[in-house]
Design a protein around this motif. Structure first.
Motif, PDB file in Angstrom:
ATOM      1  N   LEU A   1       0.854  -1.191   0.000  1.00 31.66           N
ATOM      2  CA  LEU A   1       0.000   0.000   0.000  1.00 31.66           C
ATOM      3  C   LEU A   1       0.885   1.234   0.000  1.00 31.66           C
ATOM      4  O   LEU A   1       1.783   1.354   0.824  1.00 31.66           O
ATOM      5  CB  LEU A   1      -0.898  -0.016   1.247  1.00 31.66           C
ATOM      6  CG  LEU A   1      -1.871   1.150   1.435  1.00 31.66           C
ATOM      7  CD1 LEU A   1      -2.899   1.190   0.325  1.00 31.66           C
ATOM      8  CD2 LEU A   1      -2.570   1.040   2.793  1.00 31.66           C
TER       9      LEU A   1
ATOM     10  N   VAL B   1     -10.197   3.198   4.611  1.00 29.50           N
ATOM     11  CA  VAL B   1     -10.076   1.741   4.665  1.00 29.50           C
ATOM     12  C   VAL B   1     -11.380   1.172   5.202  1.00 29.50           C
ATOM     13  O   VAL B   1     -11.824   1.561   6.292  1.00 29.50           O
ATOM     14  CB  VAL B   1      -8.906   1.310   5.572  1.00 29.50           C
ATOM     15  CG1 VAL B   1      -8.785  -0.205   5.619  1.00 29.50           C
ATOM     16  CG2 VAL B   1      -7.592   1.940   5.099  1.00 29.50           C
TER      17      VAL B   1
ATOM     18  N   VAL C   1      -9.836   1.720   0.124  1.00 31.56           N
ATOM     19  CA  VAL C   1      -9.132   0.441   0.175  1.00 31.56           C
ATOM     20  C   VAL C   1     -10.053  -0.537   0.886  1.00 31.56           C
ATOM     21  O   VAL C   1     -10.465  -0.283   2.020  1.00 31.56           O
ATOM     22  CB  VAL C   1      -7.796   0.592   0.937  1.00 31.56           C
ATOM     23  CG1 VAL C   1      -7.207  -0.769   1.280  1.00 31.56           C
ATOM     24  CG2 VAL C   1      -6.806   1.414   0.124  1.00 31.56           C
TER      25      VAL C   1
ATOM     26  N   MET D   1     -10.617  -4.127   2.570  1.00 29.74           N
ATOM     27  CA  MET D   1      -9.900  -5.286   3.117  1.00 29.74           C
ATOM     28  C   MET D   1     -10.864  -6.399   3.485  1.00 29.74           C
ATOM     29  O   MET D   1     -11.969  -6.141   3.948  1.00 29.74           O
ATOM     30  CB  MET D   1      -9.129  -4.895   4.381  1.00 29.74           C
ATOM     31  CG  MET D   1      -7.922  -4.029   4.137  1.00 29.74           C
ATOM     32  SD  MET D   1      -6.987  -3.744   5.665  1.00 29.74           S
ATOM     33  CE  MET D   1      -6.183  -5.339   5.890  1.00 29.74           C
TER      34      MET D   1
ATOM     35  N   ILE E   1      -5.757  -6.798   1.110  1.00 29.62           N
ATOM     36  CA  ILE E   1      -6.404  -5.732   0.352  1.00 29.62           C
ATOM     37  C   ILE E   1      -7.009  -6.401  -0.869  1.00 29.62           C
ATOM     38  O   ILE E   1      -6.293  -6.919  -1.730  1.00 29.62           O
ATOM     39  CB  ILE E   1      -5.403  -4.631  -0.042  1.00 29.62           C
ATOM     40  CG1 ILE E   1      -4.902  -3.931   1.227  1.00 29.62           C
ATOM     41  CG2 ILE E   1      -6.062  -3.633  -0.993  1.00 29.62           C
ATOM     42  CD1 ILE E   1      -3.867  -2.851   0.983  1.00 29.62           C
TER      43      ILE E   1
ATOM     44  N   GLN F   1      -9.016  -1.803  -4.507  1.00 27.14           N
ATOM     45  CA  GLN F   1      -8.779  -0.376  -4.267  1.00 27.14           C
ATOM     46  C   GLN F   1      -9.344   0.394  -5.442  1.00 27.14           C
ATOM     47  O   GLN F   1      -9.154  -0.006  -6.577  1.00 27.14           O
ATOM     48  CB  GLN F   1      -7.298  -0.033  -4.229  1.00 27.14           C
ATOM     49  CG  GLN F   1      -6.453  -0.846  -3.321  1.00 27.14           C
ATOM     50  CD  GLN F   1      -5.059  -0.255  -3.222  1.00 27.14           C
ATOM     51  OE1 GLN F   1      -4.889   0.961  -3.103  1.00 27.14           O
ATOM     52  NE2 GLN F   1      -4.056  -1.098  -3.273  1.00 27.14           N
TER      53      GLN F   1
END
Ligand SMILES: Nc1ncnc2c1ncn2[C@@H]1O[C@H](COP(=O)(O)OP(=O)(O)OP(=O)(O)O)[C@@H](O)[C@H]1O
Ligand SMILES: [Mg+2]
Length: 259
Positions: A39, A49, A224, A226, A231, A234
């Protein structure tokens, strides 16, 4: 110090990276909580995130601040690798402001003292200068008139804004927010998000773990996503919310947007 000449070739593809994670892995016992995380966060970029509970979002933030050691991989802030410990670590950590869900203010110190403490101890500021800076920052986040109170005398939203001022007082290069509004009563969420929006507009580099999709849409440069320590996806907020590519993201969005 002599300046290092920068050639065209030396400019990394991501533009102007401030935080770089390369192939970061972290386990808690048998649990692989961060899996091959790559990242890069550019200077002035706002990265939101998101992801299901347990996907590793907090661990990621804590790793960037080295509150959590990683098992392998590299993390660098402004070109410097995160040191393992010692004075260098304290200095680097001060470059990374962190705001948690629980405000973590010192209960037995006034609001003003909470915001001056780190400046005096870590940044070695003079008391008067630290107090002036603290008052300016408290004004900026809208709690200037609360400077002489104790945290317990403030609302949750006010306490969180003090926590933001305290982090900013260290003059950080990047601010990490881990669900800064999720412990707040609904009517206080916006006042905190507004301060964060303003910070973003002023060009602060920010990593924000949040369930506030309105904030993600309006303030993030990048989302992003997760899941299970990875990940998965994105994208820009527009792309991500209107056209998520992975099944995990589609599933997650259908749950949070329709509840
Ligand atoms: N100190 C710890 N020791 C052992 N396991 C941990 C520890 N901290 C986190 N974990 C585990 O690591 C995984 C990732 O946790 P993490 O807190 O990073 O998730 P998260 O994405 O922030 O979740 P949430 O949305 O619930 O905050 C979870 O399964 C969690 O139970
Ligand atoms: Mg978390």
């Amino acid at each position: 110090m002599t300046a290092v000449p920068v050639t065209e070739d030396a400019v990394p593809p991501a533009g102007n990276p401030l935080v770089v994670l390369e192939n970061v892995n972290k386990h808690f016992g048998a649990l692989h909580v961060l899996q091959d995380i790559d990242l890069t966060i550019g200077r002035g970029e706002v990265v939101v995130v998101i992801g299901p509970s347990g996907s590793g979002k907090s661990t990621l933030c804590r790793a960037i601040n080295r509150l959590e050691a990683i098992d392998s991989g590299r993390i660098a802030i402004d070109g410097k690798p995160l040191p393992a410990e010692g004075r260098e670590l304290a200095r680097l950590r001060a470059d990374v402001g962190m705001v948690f869900q629980s405000f973590n203010l010192f209960a037995h110190k006034t609001v003003l003292q909470n915001v001056t403490l780190g400046q005096i101890r870590v940044r070695k500021s003079e008391k008067n200068a630290a107090e002036q800076r603290a008052r300016d920052l408290l004004d900026r986040v809208g709690v200037g008139s609360q400077a002489d109170k104790y945290p317990a005398q403030l609302s949750g939203g006010q306490q969180q804004r003090v926590a933001i001022a305290r982090a900013l007082a260290m003059n950080p290069k990047v601010m990490l927010f881990d669900e800064p509004t999720s412990a707040l009563d609904p009517e206080m969420i916006n006042e905190v998000l507004e301060v964060m929006r303003q910070l973003a507009q002023e060009g602060m580099t920010m990593v924000v773990v949040t369930h506030e999709m309105g904030f993600a849409r309006s303030a993030a440069n990048r989302v992003v996503f997760m899941a299970d320590g990875r990940i998965v996806e994105q994208a820009t907020p527009e792309q991500f919310f209107s056209n998520p590519r992975s099944d995990r993201a589609k599933d997650f969005l259908s749950k949070i947007l329709h509840h």
